[in-house]
Structure formats: C-alpha cells, structure tokens
Write a protein that holds these residues in place. Structure first.
Motif, PDB file in Angstrom:
ATOM      1  N   LEU A 110       0.840  -1.199   0.000  1.00 23.17           N
ATOM      2  CA  LEU A 110       0.000   0.000   0.000  1.00 23.17           C
ATOM      3  C   LEU A 110       0.872   1.245   0.000  1.00 23.17           C
ATOM      4  O   LEU A 110       1.986   1.228   0.536  1.00 23.17           O
ATOM      5  CB  LEU A 110      -0.877   0.035   1.255  1.00 23.17           C
ATOM      6  CG  LEU A 110      -1.971  -1.007   1.358  1.00 23.17           C
ATOM      7  CD1 LEU A 110      -2.616  -0.948   2.742  1.00 23.17           C
ATOM      8  CD2 LEU A 110      -3.009  -0.810   0.280  1.00 23.17           C
ATOM      9  N   GLU A 133       0.635   6.546   2.621  1.00 22.56           N
ATOM     10  CA  GLU A 133      -0.436   7.408   3.130  1.00 22.56           C
ATOM     11  C   GLU A 133      -1.649   6.606   3.602  1.00 22.56           C
ATOM     12  O   GLU A 133      -2.474   7.113   4.360  1.00 22.56           O
ATOM     13  CB  GLU A 133      -0.895   8.402   2.046  1.00 22.56           C
ATOM     14  CG  GLU A 133       0.177   9.333   1.545  1.00 22.56           C
ATOM     15  CD  GLU A 133       1.040   8.707   0.450  1.00 22.56           C
ATOM     16  OE1 GLU A 133       2.097   9.300   0.148  1.00 22.56           O
ATOM     17  OE2 GLU A 133       0.689   7.644  -0.094  1.00 22.56           O
ATOM     18  N   ILE A 134      -1.788   5.374   3.152  1.00 19.56           N
ATOM     19  CA  ILE A 134      -2.892   4.522   3.606  1.00 19.56           C
ATOM     20  C   ILE A 134      -2.384   3.726   4.794  1.00 19.56           C
ATOM     21  O   ILE A 134      -1.496   2.893   4.667  1.00 19.56           O
ATOM     22  CB  ILE A 134      -3.408   3.620   2.475  1.00 19.56           C
ATOM     23  CG1 ILE A 134      -3.951   4.489   1.339  1.00 19.56           C
ATOM     24  CG2 ILE A 134      -4.479   2.663   3.001  1.00 19.56           C
ATOM     25  CD1 ILE A 134      -4.453   3.720   0.138  1.00 19.56           C
ATOM     26  N   ARG A 135      -2.964   4.016   5.963  1.00 19.63           N
ATOM     27  CA  ARG A 135      -2.444   3.496   7.225  1.00 19.63           C
ATOM     28  C   ARG A 135      -3.529   2.778   8.016  1.00 19.63           C
ATOM     29  O   ARG A 135      -4.709   3.085   7.866  1.00 19.63           O
ATOM     30  CB  ARG A 135      -1.889   4.651   8.052  1.00 19.63           C
ATOM     31  CG  ARG A 135      -0.948   5.520   7.221  1.00 19.63           C
ATOM     32  CD  ARG A 135       0.136   6.233   7.936  1.00 19.63           C
ATOM     33  NE  ARG A 135       0.521   5.748   9.216  1.00 19.63           N
ATOM     34  CZ  ARG A 135       1.651   5.095   9.452  1.00 19.63           C
ATOM     35  NH1 ARG A 135       2.485   4.836   8.480  1.00 19.63           N
ATOM     36  NH2 ARG A 135       1.966   4.736  10.663  1.00 19.63           N
ATOM     37  N   GLN A 185     -11.931   2.541  -3.637  1.00 13.07           N
ATOM     38  CA  GLN A 185     -11.329   3.687  -4.324  1.00 13.07           C
ATOM     39  C   GLN A 185     -12.419   4.755  -4.321  1.00 13.07           C
ATOM     40  O   GLN A 185     -13.432   4.618  -4.998  1.00 13.07           O
ATOM     41  CB  GLN A 185     -10.926   3.324  -5.755  1.00 13.07           C
ATOM     42  CG  GLN A 185     -10.457   4.515  -6.601  1.00 13.07           C
ATOM     43  CD  GLN A 185      -9.410   5.363  -5.932  1.00 13.07           C
ATOM     44  OE1 GLN A 185      -9.729   6.378  -5.320  1.00 13.07           O
ATOM     45  NE2 GLN A 185      -8.161   4.950  -6.021  1.00 13.07           N
ATOM     46  N   THR A 209     -11.089  13.254  -1.464  1.00 14.65           N
ATOM     47  CA  THR A 209     -10.136  13.375  -0.353  1.00 14.65           C
ATOM     48  C   THR A 209     -10.656  14.166   0.835  1.00 14.65           C
ATOM     49  O   THR A 209      -9.885  14.494   1.723  1.00 14.65           O
ATOM     50  CB  THR A 209      -8.834  14.034  -0.840  1.00 14.65           C
ATOM     51  OG1 THR A 209      -9.151  15.328  -1.378  1.00 14.65           O
ATOM     52  CG2 THR A 209      -8.146  13.189  -1.894  1.00 14.65           C
ATOM     53  N   ASP A 217      -9.002   3.923   0.086  1.00 15.57           N
ATOM     54  CA  ASP A 217      -8.227   5.029  -0.478  1.00 15.57           C
ATOM     55  C   ASP A 217      -9.151   6.246  -0.403  1.00 15.57           C
ATOM     56  O   ASP A 217      -9.680   6.732  -1.389  1.00 15.57           O
ATOM     57  CB  ASP A 217      -7.804   4.737  -1.915  1.00 15.57           C
ATOM     58  CG  ASP A 217      -6.817   5.772  -2.433  1.00 15.57           C
ATOM     59  OD1 ASP A 217      -6.505   6.724  -1.687  1.00 15.57           O
ATOM     60  OD2 ASP A 217      -6.366   5.629  -3.579  1.00 15.57           O
ATOM     61  N   ARG A 237      -6.838   6.278   4.113  1.00 15.74           N
ATOM     62  CA  ARG A 237      -5.965   7.394   3.745  1.00 15.74           C
ATOM     63  C   ARG A 237      -6.065   8.523   4.769  1.00 15.74           C
ATOM     64  O   ARG A 237      -5.085   9.176   5.083  1.00 15.74           O
ATOM     65  CB  ARG A 237      -6.302   7.908   2.350  1.00 15.74           C
ATOM     66  CG  ARG A 237      -5.346   8.996   1.882  1.00 15.74           C
ATOM     67  CD  ARG A 237      -5.498   9.322   0.416  1.00 15.74           C
ATOM     68  NE  ARG A 237      -5.080   8.259  -0.463  1.00 15.74           N
ATOM     69  CZ  ARG A 237      -3.834   8.059  -0.882  1.00 15.74           C
ATOM     70  NH1 ARG A 237      -2.860   8.855  -0.481  1.00 15.74           N
ATOM     71  NH2 ARG A 237      -3.544   7.076  -1.702  1.00 15.74           N
ATOM     72  N   HIS A 238      -7.271   8.790   5.274  1.00 14.30           N
ATOM     73  CA  HIS A 238      -7.427   9.829   6.288  1.00 14.30           C
ATOM     74  C   HIS A 238      -8.656   9.534   7.154  1.00 14.30           C
ATOM     75  O   HIS A 238      -9.480   8.693   6.829  1.00 14.30           O
ATOM     76  CB  HIS A 238      -7.533  11.227   5.655  1.00 14.30           C
ATOM     77  CG  HIS A 238      -8.758  11.443   4.825  1.00 14.30           C
ATOM     78  ND1 HIS A 238      -8.836  11.097   3.496  1.00 14.30           N
ATOM     79  CD2 HIS A 238      -9.960  11.969   5.131  1.00 14.30           C
ATOM     80  CE1 HIS A 238     -10.013  11.410   3.014  1.00 14.30           C
ATOM     81  NE2 HIS A 238     -10.732  11.942   3.986  1.00 14.30           N
TER      82      HIS A 238
END
Length: 156
Positions: A47, A50-52, A100, A104, A128, A147-148
């Motif tokens: 990955l 940024e994807i955590r 996906q 954002t 994502d 991602r966030h």
C-alpha cells in the motif's frame, strides 16, 4: 492480499478460496511478504504509505473485493443509502473490501459499514479515502486501513 488460486477446503469438500492460505499470510509479518514478492519480481506490491491502519498492529488478509465510487450531490440520501447497503451486502465473507473513493475530503466508511461487513464475516477494509467513527470500529476489532480520518460524512 489477493489469493488467486483455488485450494481444497480443510474438510476435503469442493474447491474454495482457502482460509488456510489467508491464515498463513497472517502468520508472516508484512516485510517478509514484501521481500518474497520482490524476490519473485513483484515489486511495489504494498500500500502507499499514506494509507495506514486505524491503529498500530492492525493486520488483515483475504481476497480483494474492489469498490469504486465518488461523492454525489444529488441529495437523494435514501437512494444513496440503499445503494451502499446493496454494495456492502455483495462483499463475500472472508474478503477484504478495497475502496477507491475518488475523493479526499469526506469519510466513505464508518460505524454502519463496519458493522454490516463484520456481521457478514468480511475480513476487513482498505480505503483510499476517508474513515469516520474510528473509536467504534477499533472497539469492535474490525481491521481498517484508510488514507485519512474525518468526522465528515458523504453520500455516494
């Protein structure tokens, strides 16, 4: 991790995607798996950084079930929820939902999605995009990578 071959189930019954294979992947730490893939010429199979995981130590493995969407401005909240529930209901048990989101800002995954997937035996989710309701998801033990994180919701 996508398991791309059929293996006999433990009971010797019909062929199925083997949970034993998934369990073997979970038994190996990620860096070893990345090294093995590198040795086989399969580089860049991880990955993006940024994807955590929502918390350190979260792990998941399973066949991928891909989902693509984007936010909608149509204002039909009921119709959007119905489509989302149908999508969640189509993710097979043991699979990892891969989202996906093409967005954002908002969250595309939260408590209701996690509850729906976990109840049906889905292995986890990689997004994502955004995730919300993280305390609930962590307390439930449902593995999620995102991602966030944001409290802002959206409709698909």
């Amino acid at each position: 991790m996508v398991v791309d071959r059929l293996v006999p189930d433990a009971g010797g019954g019909p062929l199925s995607y083997g949970l034993a294979v998934r369990d073997r992947f979970l038994g190996v730490y990620t860096a070893v798996l990345a090294d093995i893939l590198d040795d086989h010429g399969r580089r860049e199979q991880t990955l993006p950084p940024e994807i955590r995981p929502l918390a350190p130590g979260i792990r998941l493995a399973g066949e991928a079930f891909t989902v693509e969407g984007r936010p909608s401005d149509h204002g039909d909240w009921d119709g959007s929820i119905r489509k989302t529930l149908a999508m969640l209901g189509s993710v097979p048990a043991g699979h990892v939902a891969l989202y996906q989101c093409n967005h954002t800002r908002s969250a595309h995954f939260g408590e209701l999605s996690a509850t729906s997937l976990a109840t049906r035996g889905v292995a986890g989710c990689v997004i994502d995009g955004g995730c919300r309701d993280t305390r609930f998801i962590l307390d439930e033990g449902f593995p999620v990578f995102a991602r966030h994180v944001t409290p802002e919701d959206c409709t698909w």
